[in-house]
Write an enzyme that holds these catalytic residues in place. Structure first.
Site, mmCIF file in Angstrom:
data_model
loop_
_atom_site.group_PDB
_atom_site.id
_atom_site.type_symbol
_atom_site.label_atom_id
_atom_site.label_comp_id
_atom_site.label_asym_id
_atom_site.label_seq_id
_atom_site.Cartn_x
_atom_site.Cartn_y
_atom_site.Cartn_z
ATOM 1 N N LEU A 2 0.969 -1.295 0.102
ATOM 2 C CA LEU A 2 -0.140 0.091 0.082
ATOM 3 C C LEU A 2 0.877 1.296 -0.013
ATOM 4 O O LEU A 2 1.808 1.278 0.523
ATOM 5 C CB LEU A 2 -0.943 -0.045 1.223
ATOM 6 C CG LEU A 2 -1.765 -1.082 1.421
ATOM 7 C CD1 LEU A 2 -2.889 -0.873 2.543
ATOM 8 C CD2 LEU A 2 -2.777 -1.333 0.098
ATOM 9 N N GLY A 47 -1.572 6.526 -2.763
ATOM 10 C CA GLY A 47 -2.733 6.168 -3.483
ATOM 11 C C GLY A 47 -3.908 5.299 -3.050
ATOM 12 O O GLY A 47 -5.069 5.643 -2.862
ATOM 13 N N HIS A 48 -3.503 4.224 -2.308
ATOM 14 C CA HIS A 48 -4.380 3.408 -1.375
ATOM 15 C C HIS A 48 -4.882 4.087 -0.080
ATOM 16 O O HIS A 48 -5.909 3.922 0.052
ATOM 17 C CB HIS A 48 -3.713 2.053 -0.868
ATOM 18 C CG HIS A 48 -3.186 1.210 -1.973
ATOM 19 N ND1 HIS A 48 -1.856 1.115 -2.427
ATOM 20 C CD2 HIS A 48 -3.853 0.500 -3.074
ATOM 21 C CE1 HIS A 48 -1.743 0.158 -3.513
ATOM 22 N NE2 HIS A 48 -2.870 -0.190 -3.828
ATOM 23 N N GLN A 99 -4.790 -13.108 -12.520
ATOM 24 C CA GLN A 99 -4.570 -11.721 -13.125
ATOM 25 C C GLN A 99 -3.016 -11.701 -13.521
ATOM 26 O O GLN A 99 -2.883 -10.609 -14.368
ATOM 27 C CB GLN A 99 -5.231 -10.643 -12.631
ATOM 28 C CG GLN A 99 -4.553 -10.189 -11.338
ATOM 29 C CD GLN A 99 -5.375 -9.200 -10.762
ATOM 30 O OE1 GLN A 99 -6.520 -9.500 -10.002
ATOM 31 N NE2 GLN A 99 -5.260 -7.777 -10.881
ATOM 32 N N GLY A 145 -9.504 2.924 -7.932
ATOM 33 C CA GLY A 145 -8.810 3.987 -8.508
ATOM 34 C C GLY A 145 -8.985 3.926 -9.812
ATOM 35 O O GLY A 145 -9.028 3.107 -10.489
ATOM 36 N N LYS A 154 -6.851 5.164 -11.852
ATOM 37 C CA LYS A 154 -5.469 4.958 -12.458
ATOM 38 C C LYS A 154 -5.673 3.740 -13.364
ATOM 39 O O LYS A 154 -5.148 3.826 -14.540
ATOM 40 C CB LYS A 154 -4.261 5.187 -11.686
ATOM 41 C CG LYS A 154 -2.938 4.820 -12.217
ATOM 42 C CD LYS A 154 -1.782 4.592 -11.305
ATOM 43 C CE LYS A 154 -1.613 2.991 -10.915
ATOM 44 N NZ LYS A 154 -1.251 1.961 -11.746
ATOM 45 N N ASP A 155 -6.318 2.831 -13.004
ATOM 46 C CA ASP A 155 -6.705 1.580 -13.618
ATOM 47 C C ASP A 155 -8.121 1.715 -14.549
ATOM 48 O O ASP A 155 -9.132 1.178 -13.902
ATOM 49 C CB ASP A 155 -6.574 0.405 -12.868
ATOM 50 C CG ASP A 155 -5.459 0.264 -12.202
ATOM 51 O OD1 ASP A 155 -4.416 -0.326 -12.690
ATOM 52 O OD2 ASP A 155 -5.147 0.270 -10.957
ATOM 53 N N GLN A 183 -9.991 -1.321 -15.859
ATOM 54 C CA GLN A 183 -10.650 -2.130 -14.939
ATOM 55 C C GLN A 183 -11.659 -1.538 -14.293
ATOM 56 O O GLN A 183 -12.550 -2.215 -14.070
ATOM 57 C CB GLN A 183 -9.181 -2.250 -13.836
ATOM 58 C CG GLN A 183 -9.859 -2.798 -12.570
ATOM 59 C CD GLN A 183 -8.320 -3.130 -11.545
ATOM 60 O OE1 GLN A 183 -7.749 -4.009 -11.661
ATOM 61 N NE2 GLN A 183 -8.385 -2.279 -10.477
#
Length: 333
Positions: free
Chosen positions: A30, A33-34, A61, A148, A150-151, A154
């Site tokens: 972590l 961001g987390h 994944q 997030g 950022k992904d 996803q």
């Protein structure tokens, strides 16, 4: 606050629940961001609710040759950061807890959107991601789940799965958190040497170049709408300070600004320059897509879009993106 570490779904289900349960899913290691995700979850759950952070490195994944074995595992530090950020529980199940009896025979399939961009570069990645997200949603039983931006691909796929398969959970996207130099926070940043990190900054610089170009175009469009299609219009466009407008204000006044093609070109120029650095940036993709299905947008597109990039620096693969809105003044931040 005191944060409880739980290893089994049975222990999590045995907890008394009051208020809303908000879940943040992570693979550990972590960072800030987390922490931002967890703090946002704390605000959504409220003082009477509960925040659960999952820590699980999902083998489904990771493709052949990817970094499953070396992916950082820092559970003690993760529990400490989660607690400081407002988590009530860290749920860190074993692989056997999540996949009893071995790899699941029945999995969630990401469909056509999961075969584009990240899916094309990492075949099967999104099937594995959606499968574990579906399982963790069932195991944690949240009211709201946070991910997030950022992904971005996803996040879009999770939203689609929740909608298509009628999961009773609200999905919230949280804006990308960046370091002071602009690099998007990622657990993989720790793999970068000092020289590699300097090259990696080209990802965010390229996105910001595209974002800036987009903002200039949208300002030009807005200004053009404010004046008649006359000499006054050309003079108003020239006053914006655009080099092309200054060189030929009349041409700019009567032409449609560059649109998506100009945004791509601005970002591509930065990435092309980074490919000549030492160490070089090896581009995987640069794409300007519709977030509803992650297909490339055309020059007449209006609405929300995502400018996304993926590249390797050394042995580390990084992704980043920025949201844009076409057809209105300014770029989304």
């Amino acid at each position: 606050m005191t944060t409880t570490l739980l290893r089994t779904a049975a222990d999590l289900h045995a907890r008394a629940r009051t208020g809303r349960r908000a879940v943040v899913m992570t693979m550990g290691a972590l960072h800030e961001g987390h922490a931002t995700l967890i703090r946002t979850a704390r605000g959504i759950a409220g003082p009477g609710g509960e925040v659960v952070v999952t820590v699980f490195v999902n083998p489904l994944q990771f493709g052949a040759g990817e970094d499953l074995d070396r992916y950082p595992r820092t559970l003690d530090a993760d529990v400490e950061l989660a607690g400081r950020s407002g988590a009530d529980v860290v749920f860190a199940p074993s692989v056997d807890e999540v996949y009893p009896g071995g790899e699941p025979q029945v999995r969630v399939t990401a469909g056509p959107m999961g075969e584009r961009l990240e899916g094309a570069s990492r075949p099967g990645h999104f099937d594995g991601m959606l499968t574990v997200v579906a399982k963790l949603l069932h195991l944690t039983r949240p009211d709201v789940a946070l991910y997030g931006q950022k992904d971005a691909q996803q996040l879009a796929l999770i939203r689609r799965m929740v909608r298509d398969l009628n999961f009773g959970v609200e999905v919230v996207g949280v804006p990308t958190v960046r370091e002071e130099d602009g690099l998007a926070l990622s657990s993989r940043n720790r793999y970068l040497s000092a020289a590699e990190r300097r090259t990696a900054l080209a990802l965010s610089r390229a996105l910001f170049a595209g974002q800036d170009r987009h903002a200039a175009q949208e300002a030009l469009r807005a200004r053009a709408r404010e004046v008649p299609a006359t000499r006054a219009r050309a003079e108003a466009l020239s006053a914006l300070g655009e080099s092309r407008a200054a060189a030929d204000a009349h041409a700019v006044a009567t032409a449609v600004p560059g649109g998506p093609a100009a945004v791509r070109a601005a970002a591509r120029q930065v990435l092309d320059e980074a490919a000549r650095l030492r160490p070089p940036l090896r581009l995987d993709y640069l794409a300007l897509v519709d977030p509803s299905d992650f297909t490339e947008i055309g020059d007449d597109f209006t609405g929300e879009a995502v400018l996304a990039v993926a590249a390797r620096v050394g042995t580390t693969r990084l992704i980043d993106n920025v949201p844009l809105t076409f057809g209105t003044l300014g770029a989304a931040s």
